[in-house]
Design a protein around this motif. Structure first.
Motif, PDB file in Angstrom:
ATOM      1  N   THR A   1      -8.350  29.050  -9.723  1.00  0.00           N
ATOM      2  CA  THR A   1      -8.018  27.947  -8.820  1.00  0.00           C
ATOM      3  C   THR A   1      -6.662  28.173  -8.160  1.00  0.00           C
ATOM      4  OG1 THR A   1      -9.286  26.428 -10.183  1.00  0.00           O
ATOM      5  CG2 THR A   1      -7.670  25.452  -8.686  1.00  0.00           C
ATOM      6  N   LEU A   2      -6.595  27.887  -6.877  1.00  0.00           N
ATOM      7  CA  LEU A   2      -5.360  28.027  -6.111  1.00  0.00           C
ATOM      8  C   LEU A   2      -4.764  26.653  -5.822  1.00  0.00           C
ATOM      9  CD1 LEU A   2      -6.705  30.699  -3.618  1.00  0.00           C
ATOM     10  CD2 LEU A   2      -4.997  31.087  -5.401  1.00  0.00           C
ATOM     11  N   VAL A   3      -3.468  26.491  -6.049  1.00  0.00           N
ATOM     12  CA  VAL A   3      -2.755  25.246  -5.771  1.00  0.00           C
ATOM     13  C   VAL A   3      -2.068  25.380  -4.423  1.00  0.00           C
ATOM     14  CG1 VAL A   3      -0.917  23.687  -6.510  1.00  0.00           C
ATOM     15  CG2 VAL A   3      -2.426  24.742  -8.215  1.00  0.00           C
ATOM     16  N   ASN A   4      -2.409  24.476  -3.491  1.00  0.00           N
ATOM     17  CA  ASN A   4      -1.851  24.589  -2.136  1.00  0.00           C
ATOM     18  C   ASN A   4      -0.870  23.475  -1.782  1.00  0.00           C
ATOM     19  OD1 ASN A   4      -3.509  22.395  -1.820  1.00  0.00           O
ATOM     20  ND2 ASN A   4      -4.710  23.225  -0.135  1.00  0.00           N
ATOM     21  N   LEU A   5      -0.592  22.575  -2.726  1.00  0.00           N
ATOM     22  CA  LEU A   5       0.330  21.453  -2.490  1.00  0.00           C
ATOM     23  C   LEU A   5      -0.100  20.620  -1.285  1.00  0.00           C
ATOM     24  CD1 LEU A   5       3.711  23.312  -3.101  1.00  0.00           C
ATOM     25  CD2 LEU A   5       2.298  22.071  -4.752  1.00  0.00           C
ATOM     26  N   GLU A   6      -1.381  20.745  -0.909  1.00  0.00           N
ATOM     27  CA  GLU A   6      -1.967  20.023   0.216  1.00  0.00           C
ATOM     28  C   GLU A   6      -1.240  20.318   1.536  1.00  0.00           C
ATOM     29  OE1 GLU A   6      -2.492  15.814  -1.369  1.00  0.00           O
ATOM     30  OE2 GLU A   6      -4.525  16.543  -1.031  1.00  0.00           O
TER      31      GLU A   6
ATOM     32  N   ASP B   1       2.245  -4.388   3.666  1.00  0.00           N
ATOM     33  CA  ASP B   1       3.455  -3.562   3.644  1.00  0.00           C
ATOM     34  C   ASP B   1       3.006  -2.152   3.270  1.00  0.00           C
ATOM     35  OD1 ASP B   1       5.890  -2.339   3.331  1.00  0.00           O
ATOM     36  OD2 ASP B   1       6.755  -3.892   2.056  1.00  0.00           O
ATOM     37  N   ILE B   2       2.898  -1.272   4.280  1.00  0.00           N
ATOM     38  CA  ILE B   2       2.367   0.070   4.065  1.00  0.00           C
ATOM     39  C   ILE B   2       3.524   1.071   3.986  1.00  0.00           C
ATOM     40  CG2 ILE B   2       0.865   1.880   4.959  1.00  0.00           C
ATOM     41  CD1 ILE B   2      -0.725  -0.283   6.426  1.00  0.00           C
ATOM     42  N   ARG B   3       3.603   1.769   2.858  1.00  0.00           N
ATOM     43  CA  ARG B   3       4.629   2.793   2.664  1.00  0.00           C
ATOM     44  C   ARG B   3       3.965   4.163   2.518  1.00  0.00           C
ATOM     45  NH1 ARG B   3       9.090   0.045   0.189  1.00  0.00           N
ATOM     46  NH2 ARG B   3       8.981  -2.138   0.876  1.00  0.00           N
ATOM     47  N   TYR B   4       4.770   5.216   2.645  1.00  0.00           N
ATOM     48  CA  TYR B   4       4.242   6.578   2.558  1.00  0.00           C
ATOM     49  C   TYR B   4       5.086   7.400   1.592  1.00  0.00           C
ATOM     50  CZ  TYR B   4       1.585   5.367   6.713  1.00  0.00           C
ATOM     51  OH  TYR B   4       0.731   4.756   7.595  1.00  0.00           O
ATOM     52  N   SER B   5       4.408   8.171   0.758  1.00  0.00           N
ATOM     53  CA  SER B   5       5.091   9.096  -0.143  1.00  0.00           C
ATOM     54  C   SER B   5       5.124  10.465   0.515  1.00  0.00           C
ATOM     55  CB  SER B   5       4.358   9.170  -1.492  1.00  0.00           C
ATOM     56  OG  SER B   5       4.899  10.187  -2.305  1.00  0.00           O
ATOM     57  N   SER B   6       6.308  10.988   0.740  1.00  0.00           N
ATOM     58  CA  SER B   6       6.433  12.273   1.429  1.00  0.00           C
ATOM     59  C   SER B   6       6.412  13.444   0.457  1.00  0.00           C
ATOM     60  CB  SER B   6       7.724  12.303   2.244  1.00  0.00           C
ATOM     61  OG  SER B   6       8.843  12.043   1.402  1.00  0.00           O
ATOM     62  N   SER B   7       7.005  13.283  -0.708  1.00  0.00           N
ATOM     63  CA  SER B   7       7.112  14.392  -1.659  1.00  0.00           C
ATOM     64  C   SER B   7       5.977  14.421  -2.673  1.00  0.00           C
ATOM     65  CB  SER B   7       8.432  14.295  -2.434  1.00  0.00           C
ATOM     66  OG  SER B   7       8.413  13.164  -3.294  1.00  0.00           O
ATOM     67  N   GLN B   8       5.290  13.289  -2.853  1.00  0.00           N
ATOM     68  CA  GLN B   8       4.217  13.141  -3.834  1.00  0.00           C
ATOM     69  C   GLN B   8       4.716  13.357  -5.263  1.00  0.00           C
ATOM     70  OE1 GLN B   8       0.539  15.198  -2.797  1.00  0.00           O
ATOM     71  NE2 GLN B   8       1.188  15.334  -0.673  1.00  0.00           N
ATOM     72  N   SER B   9       5.994  13.162  -5.488  1.00  0.00           N
ATOM     73  CA  SER B   9       6.550  13.323  -6.831  1.00  0.00           C
ATOM     74  C   SER B   9       6.400  12.016  -7.609  1.00  0.00           C
ATOM     75  CB  SER B   9       8.031  13.691  -6.751  1.00  0.00           C
ATOM     76  OG  SER B   9       8.796  12.582  -6.283  1.00  0.00           O
TER      77      SER B   9
ATOM     78  N   PHE C   1       0.853  -1.190   0.000  1.00  0.00           N
ATOM     79  CA  PHE C   1       0.000   0.000   0.000  1.00  0.00           C
ATOM     80  C   PHE C   1       0.886   1.236   0.000  1.00  0.00           C
ATOM     81  CE2 PHE C   1      -2.303  -3.417   1.999  1.00  0.00           C
ATOM     82  CZ  PHE C   1      -3.583  -3.325   1.455  1.00  0.00           C
ATOM     83  N   VAL C   2       0.525   2.210  -0.815  1.00  0.00           N
ATOM     84  CA  VAL C   2       1.228   3.487  -0.817  1.00  0.00           C
ATOM     85  C   VAL C   2       0.231   4.573  -0.432  1.00  0.00           C
ATOM     86  CG1 VAL C   2       2.551   5.163  -2.139  1.00  0.00           C
ATOM     87  CG2 VAL C   2       2.829   2.718  -2.602  1.00  0.00           C
ATOM     88  N   LEU C   3       0.468   5.195   0.726  1.00  0.00           N
ATOM     89  CA  LEU C   3      -0.359   6.288   1.209  1.00  0.00           C
ATOM     90  C   LEU C   3       0.459   7.581   1.157  1.00  0.00           C
ATOM     91  CD1 LEU C   3      -2.005   4.575   4.320  1.00  0.00           C
ATOM     92  CD2 LEU C   3      -2.664   4.428   1.908  1.00  0.00           C
ATOM     93  N   LEU C   4      -0.157   8.671   1.610  1.00  0.00           N
ATOM     94  CA  LEU C   4       0.548   9.948   1.613  1.00  0.00           C
ATOM     95  C   LEU C   4       1.015  10.295   3.024  1.00  0.00           C
ATOM     96  CD1 LEU C   4      -1.624  11.912  -0.949  1.00  0.00           C
ATOM     97  CD2 LEU C   4       0.375  10.469  -1.343  1.00  0.00           C
ATOM     98  N   LYS C   5       0.885  11.510   3.416  1.00  0.00           N
ATOM     99  CA  LYS C   5       1.558  12.059   4.588  1.00  0.00           C
ATOM    100  C   LYS C   5       1.304  11.267   5.871  1.00  0.00           C
ATOM    101  CE  LYS C   5       1.250  16.544   2.382  1.00  0.00           C
ATOM    102  NZ  LYS C   5       0.760  17.931   2.452  1.00  0.00           N
TER     103      LYS C   5
END
Length: 343
Positions: A227-232, A101-109, A69-73
């Motif tokens: 629209t405004l981009v906030n990079l979450e 196996d849970i991993r996290y993407s920090s940069s979202q690149s 699994f790939v999640l975000l922050k």
């Protein structure tokens, strides 16, 4: 007449709890081979009538699967809850012995997502991931598919036509729900704003389209700003919301289509002693719940995480054990609408 041995007798002889013996007997959760062997040996020693069941489970254990699994922050409450629901959904499956196996993407690149997916593909039978839309990820998912590792996209539908399934919300519908709430609850025409996480999130694009289309169709005198981009991120959203409030005194509503809602909530609290601007956000957290109760958030559109994870696990199992027929599936879940009176 001799007393018939019970589960408690087996548990005492095996040195485990009666609950563990019950789980081993009825398959309510997975019991390790070592524990099962202790229970089976103890059942034979005390003459338990169901001793053959324990031995049968040792001789024919449930098939083993490893899911990635790939999640975000990782630091955000939503993704912590997300991971907990994944683990719970797996623990509820008794027909397969599943390891997560849970991993996290920090940069979202795209590069980081590609690396995470490729690495998980070396050891996992299937992968579920919410990633950005990018041609590089299409190639990675295609390679995984060629190696017999199906990918399920969650919440954001990436690698369309290549991934095995999509499960999440109907993001166009979510955007329209946000537009409906703001236009129905705000009685004075004026400016409306929308934040998206970035230009690579297909789900955010769909939410924006749904939001704008509903506001336009409502024909109630509202204008949606660029629209405004906030990079979450909290800080970018906070600063941009302060700027919106300064430049547009007639700002009537804000929709945060992705992450970063905490920044909008903080800015509105700072500028307005009492709520003046309608705010629609996603997901129930400590901060969104408090803002709902205080009136600074008008509505929360929440993902049914329990259902999402249960269905995703089922999709991953089926994708692993069944032959790929070349048809990509999708399942839309109903969002949970949370209002102040819901709490």
């Amino acid at each position: 007449m001799a007393r018939r041995p019970t589960i408690k007798d087996v548990a005492l002889a095996a040195g485990v709890s009666p609950t563990t013996v019950d789980r081993a007997l009825n398959g309510r959760s997975i019991v390790s081979d070592e524990t099962m062997r202790k229970i089976a040996d103890a059942a034979h020693r005390v003459g338990y009538h169901g001793k053959g069941i324990f031995q049968g489970k040792l001789d024919n254990p449930a098939p083993e699967l490893r899911f990635g699994f790939v999640l975000l922050k990782k630091s955000q409450q939503f993704y912590q809850d997300y991971a907990s629901h994944i683990e719970r959904a797996i623990s509820e499956r008794h027909d397969y012995r599943i390891t997560a196996d849970i991993r996290y993407s920090s940069s979202q690149s795209p590069a980081e997502f590609s690396e995470l997916l490729t690495d998980l593909g070396r050891t996992c039978n299937a992968i579920a991931c919410g990633a950005v839309n990018d041609p590089r990820l299409n190639r990675v998912v295609q390679d995984l598919k060629g190696n017999g590792v199906p990918v399920v996209s969650m919440l954001n539908d990436f690698a369309q036509g290549i991934r095995r399934h999509y499960i999440g919300l109907n993001n166009m519908k979510v955007g329209r729900i946000a537009g409906w709430m703001i236009t129905k609850t705000v009685h004075s025409p004026g400016k409306l704003a929308i934040f998206v996480g970035g230009n690579r999130w297909h789900g955010h694009d769909l939410r924006e389209v749904g939001y704008r289309s509903f506001v336009r169709e409502s024909n109630r005198g509202f204008t949606v700003l660029d629209t405004l981009v906030n990079l979450e991120t909290r800080q970018v959203t906070y600063e941009a919301t302060l700027d919106l409030l300064h430049r547009h005194p007639d700002l009537r509503g804000i929709y945060v289509a992705g992450g970063g809602m905490e920044g909008a909530i903080a800015a509105l609290r700072e500028v307005h002693e009492t709520p003046q601007v309608a705010l629609v956000v996603n997901e129930i957290t400590v901060e969104s719940r408090a803002a709902l109760l205080d009136g600074y958030v008008t509505m929360v559109i929440s993902t049914p995480l329990r259902e999402l994870c249960q269905d995703a696990i089922e999709m991953m199992i089926q994708s692993t054990v069944e032959e790929d027929d070349g048809v990509s599936g999708q399942k839309f879940l109903e969002p949970r609408i949370v209002l102040p009176e819901s709490l």
